[in-house]
Design an enzyme around this catalytic site. Structure first.
Site, PDB file in Angstrom:
ATOM      1  N   ILE A 173       0.836  -1.201   0.000  1.00  0.00           N
ATOM      2  CA  ILE A 173       0.000   0.000   0.000  1.00  0.00           C
ATOM      3  C   ILE A 173       0.871   1.251   0.000  1.00  0.00           C
ATOM      4  CG2 ILE A 173      -1.734   1.317   1.276  1.00  0.00           C
ATOM      5  CD1 ILE A 173      -2.843  -1.158  -0.017  1.00  0.00           C
TER       6      ILE A 173
ATOM      7  N   LYS B  51      -9.803  -6.193  10.084  1.00  0.00           N
ATOM      8  CA  LYS B  51      -9.521  -7.127  11.179  1.00  0.00           C
ATOM      9  C   LYS B  51      -9.560  -6.430  12.540  1.00  0.00           C
ATOM     10  CE  LYS B  51      -6.816 -10.361   8.402  1.00  0.00           C
ATOM     11  NZ  LYS B  51      -7.245  -9.794   7.117  1.00  0.00           N
TER      12      LYS B  51
ATOM     13  N   THR C 248      -7.587 -22.554   4.430  1.00  0.00           N
ATOM     14  CA  THR C 248      -7.807 -22.863   5.848  1.00  0.00           C
ATOM     15  C   THR C 248      -9.213 -23.381   6.128  1.00  0.00           C
ATOM     16  OG1 THR C 248      -8.386 -20.551   6.259  1.00  0.00           O
ATOM     17  CG2 THR C 248      -6.090 -21.189   6.612  1.00  0.00           C
TER      18      THR C 248
ATOM     19  N   ILE D 235      -3.788   4.009   8.276  1.00  0.00           N
ATOM     20  CA  ILE D 235      -4.341   2.923   7.469  1.00  0.00           C
ATOM     21  C   ILE D 235      -4.552   1.708   8.368  1.00  0.00           C
ATOM     22  CG2 ILE D 235      -3.931   1.387   5.510  1.00  0.00           C
ATOM     23  CD1 ILE D 235      -2.247   3.698   4.322  1.00  0.00           C
TER      24      ILE D 235
END
Length: 650
Positions: free
Chosen positions: A304, A419, A481, A415
């Site tokens: 980013i 999560k 996962t 930023i």
């Protein structure tokens, strides 16, 4: 042998002087035809006089062609401009001939040189038509021979609009690779059955595996930018057993000097199958926002950060300060900027945890804006190292924010990540704590602190896409996962554009969240990547389910419990209304946590859970603390109620 002969003689011997010779021959033959037409298709005219006029006309025609230069054009690429040049040459020739005829009538300088004006007019028309037709004929023959004798790829173009036509011209005019365009594909029923340059337009439903095999199609080039994602995915699915390659033309702004090159046509990327239109930012306020500013970007060498730097370098910033502790990636970014002719930047190797170092940088360069992208982001690694996560994600942000406030930086854009919303991992919790700290700091600072939240970034370091690509190259299997795991995705340029836009509109204290469309099931993402690689599941590449990693969620969220949103002038960007914080207590608790001993992992996580009530560990050893924190909160609530009742009784 035929290929070699055709390529050799078409490119080596079709010189401009050969073209001039052919043009002059056509002019002389046209002159004879003009006489025949003038005398009622007979030879009842003075042949001797005609033979006198012929060499003079040859000289005049040669002079006109040399002056205009119409013979210099590449015949196989003849276009409208070349036809205009032929018209100029013929007009000049007729004018010079007419002038000489009139002049000779007065002076009789050349005995027998007199041409009826009607013949001049007829000759001009026949010459222009013959010269134009000869070029068109050569162009058609060249393309036919190239397709039939040298064709190496048969292609179909998806999109029969302007971009499809540009793509067609780029393909058929390509010298290195031979393309034969067999058909255009278009969703419009009205266009079906029509022709473009003799190439048929077929409907989307026509393109079946049997159709592709029957026409020996090697490649389908998607020329339109607004293709329906479901159509594209269905096309790839239906042709998976035909070995047809599906490629895509880049957007027009990425063309080289406004022209499309076949080298720019690339394979369809997974980014093209996100199920939503690409986010485009067109805000003229961005130009004014960064004009004359000195901007710091931390984590400048990351995915980013580097894209932010590249986009900021296109604005009229006064100076860019690039900070990163990763020396080699920072060096690569430095070289990229220099190759682009950009030198208004300073690359600095530094750690944001080093307060004295960061303070020295701010004192020297006096930045006016900060974009903070430096962070530890890998969930499993941070789950095993809470201390390191705190030191970078929380304490590093705290140090940077405190120094920015002390130097009265105009804007500080942090930023964050999705999560941080109802975190289930140490990494997510540390990013939420960083959000909370700068929210606390906003109450006592002139600096405008702005937070941006978004999901996973396609192609970023450590993201699932590069991992899947590497696993496909190694022959698989792809590791996943959980079969039901979903994530929000956006591209690196999209994320960076939205960060800049949010930084522009921010007034201080906001948490901006981005509309990222529908969440994507990673299992389907893996299947699509296998298909785009021309492989089959599970015959060629299998998918292996490994189980959720420590701290990993099945579903990501953009809003925490108790949050809702406010709209902005950009429908893709919203403002999260967060729950109220006890700013003094939260700030003090975070500051205390930043100086925790590195060996007290359990104590660090327990304190984070007390500070962030919505932090519930998932598939982690730290789940055992959730019950303890719940009991603690209940006990605190009972104690609070008891105190309140005692106070009332008193």
């Amino acid at each position: 042998m035929i290929k070699h002969y055709f390529a050799y003689y078409s490119q080596k011997y079709a010189s401009k002087w050969l073209v001039l010779g052919i043009d002059l021959s056509i002019v002389l033959v046209s002159f004879f035809i003009a006489y025949v037409i003038r005398f009622n298709f007979t030879l009842d005219f003075d042949i001797a006089q005609f033979l006198v006029q012929l060499p003079i006309l040859f000289v005049i025609a040669a002079c006109s062609f040399l002056i205009v230069g119409s013979f210099k054009s590449v015949i196989r690429h003849t276009g409208f401009t070349d036809v205009i040049n032929l018209f100029k040459s013929v007009s000049l020739m007729v004018f010079m001939t007419a002038f000489l005829v009139v002049f000779n009538r007065i002076t009789n300088l050349i005995p027998g040189f007199t041409i009826p004006l009607s013949i001049l007019v007829i000759h001009a028309l026949i010459s222009f038509m013959s010269l134009s037709a000869s070029r068109l004929l050569f162009k058609v023959l060249y393309r036919y021979a190239k397709c039939r004798l040298m064709a190496s790829k048969k292609v179909m173009i998806y999109g029969a609009g302007d971009s499809g036509l540009v793509t067609y011209n780029a393909l058929v005019n390509n010298v290195k690779t031979r393309f034969e365009v067999c058909a255009f594909i278009d969703d419009s029923i009205k266009k079906s059955g029509k022709l473009i340059n003799g190439v048929p337009i077929v409907s989307y439903n026509t393109v079946t595996p049997n159709y592709v095999r029957a026409h020996h199609i090697d490649e389908i080039v998607v020329a339109t930018q607004n293709i329906d994602t479901n159509h594209l995915m269905h096309l790839i699915d239906s042709l998976i057993d035909t070995n047809v390659k599906v490629t895509k033309v880049p957007p027009i702004e990425q063309w080289i000097n406004g022209e499309l090159s076949t080298n720019q046509i690339k394979k369809v990327q997974i980014e093209d199958l996100l199920g939503r239109a690409p986010i485009q930012i067109d805000n003229p306020n961005l130009l004014n926002e960064f004009n004359g500013e000195t901007v710091v970007v931390t984590g400048a060498a990351g995915s980013i950060g580097s894209e932010l730097v590249k986009q900021l370098s296109n604005f009229a910033v006064k100076h860019l300060i690039l900070i990163d502790q990763a020396e080699s990636p920072l060096y690569d970014l430095q070289q990229d900027l220099k190759q682009q002719g950009k030198y208004n930047f300073t690359a600095i190797v530094a750690d944001i945890r080093d307060g004295l170092r960061i303070d020295g940088i701010f004192q020297e360069h006096k930045p006016t804006m900060v974009f903070h992208a430096a962070a530890y982001k890998h969930v499993p690694l941070m789950e095993a190292s809470p201390y390191e996560a705190i030191k970078i994600n929380v304490n590093g942000t705290k140090i940077l924010a405190d120094i920015s406030s002390r130097y009265n930086v105009k804007k500080f854009v942090f930023i964050s990540t999705d999560k941080a919303v109802n975190p289930t991992s140490v990494m997510g919790a540390t990013k939420r704590m960083a959000e909370m700290y700068i929210s606390c700091l906003q109450k006592e600072s002139k600096t405008k602190f702005i937070t941006t939240r978004f999901g996973n970034v396609l192609g970023s370091n450590g993201s699932v896409i590069p991992l899947f690509k590497k696993q496909i190259e190694n022959g698989g299997p792809l590791t996943l996962t959980h079969k039901d795991i979903t994530r929000y995705f956006m591209t690196i340029p999209e994320a960076s554009q939205l960060v800049l836009e949010a930084g522009t509109m921010g007034k201080g204290g906001e948490i901006f969240i981005f509309d990222m469309g529908e969440s994507v099931k990673i299992y389907y993402l893996a299947l699509n990547m296998i298909k785009l690689s021309g492989l089959r599941f599970p015959e060629d590449i299998d998918i292996k389910i490994t189980g959720l990693r420590p701290g990993e969620k099945l579903y990501e969220e953009l809003l925490a419990n108790g949050e809702n949103t406010l709209s902005t002038y950009n429908k893709k960007i919203m403002i999260s209304k967060t729950r109220e914080l006890d700013y003094e207590k939260v700030k003090a608790d975070i500051e205390a946590l930043c100086i925790t001993n590195r060996f007290q992992h359990n104590n660090i996580v327990l304190k984070m859970k007390q500070l962030i009530p919505e932090y519930k560990s998932n598939n982690s050893d730290y789940e055992k603390f959730d019950k303890r924190v719940r009991v603690y909160e209940q006990a605190k609530g009972i104690l609070s109620n008891t105190v309140d009742k005692t106070f009332i009784n008193l």
